[in-house]
Design a protein around this motif. Structure first.
Motif, short mmCIF file in Angstrom:
data_model
loop_
_atom_site.label_atom_id
_atom_site.label_comp_id
_atom_site.label_asym_id
_atom_site.label_seq_id
_atom_site.Cartn_x
_atom_site.Cartn_y
_atom_site.Cartn_z
N MET A 1 0.94 -1.08 -0.01
CA MET A 1 -0.08 0.03 -0.03
C MET A 1 0.97 1.18 -0.16
N HIS A 6 -2.81 6.57 -0.28
CA HIS A 6 -4.35 6.38 0.33
C HIS A 6 -4.76 7.40 1.16
N TYR A 55 -10.53 7.88 10.21
CA TYR A 55 -10.10 6.42 9.45
C TYR A 55 -9.19 5.67 9.89
N LYS A 59 -5.46 -0.02 10.79
CA LYS A 59 -6.29 -1.38 10.68
C LYS A 59 -5.77 -2.13 9.11
N GLU A 60 -5.95 -1.29 8.32
CA GLU A 60 -5.60 -1.59 6.75
C GLU A 60 -3.98 -1.99 6.61
N GLU A 63 -3.78 -5.44 8.42
CA GLU A 63 -4.51 -6.51 7.56
C GLU A 63 -3.72 -6.73 6.35
N GLU A 64 -2.66 -5.71 5.76
CA GLU A 64 -1.91 -6.02 4.65
C GLU A 64 -0.74 -6.86 5.13
#
Length: 70
Positions: A1, A6, A55, A59-60, A63-64
């Protein structure tokens, strides 16, 4: 990412501008544009950005790093 890109995507999805984000974190507007170019961001800065945008970028990222096979 690419975290910088993002952050920019989420900011725009929430209808916010770079000037608004700069006033919230706080920093100069040009620094916000520099953040958008970064592939990584300091944890404390990312925390401030997460809070003001409402946001969870952490967490993202988690998870990645640790994908589930669900």
């Amino acid at each position: 990412m690419n975290i910088g890109k993002h952050i920019e995507e989420i900011m725009r999805l929430k209808g916010k501008s770079a000037s608004w984000l700069a006033s919230q974190i706080p920093c100069e507007r040009t620094n916000v544009y520099n953040i958008f170019k970064r592939k990584s961001v300091d944890v404390r800065l990312l925390m401030r950005i997460s809070v003001v945008l409402g946001y969870d970028f952490f967490k993202e990222l988690s998870e990645e790093a640790f994908p589930t096979n669900a």
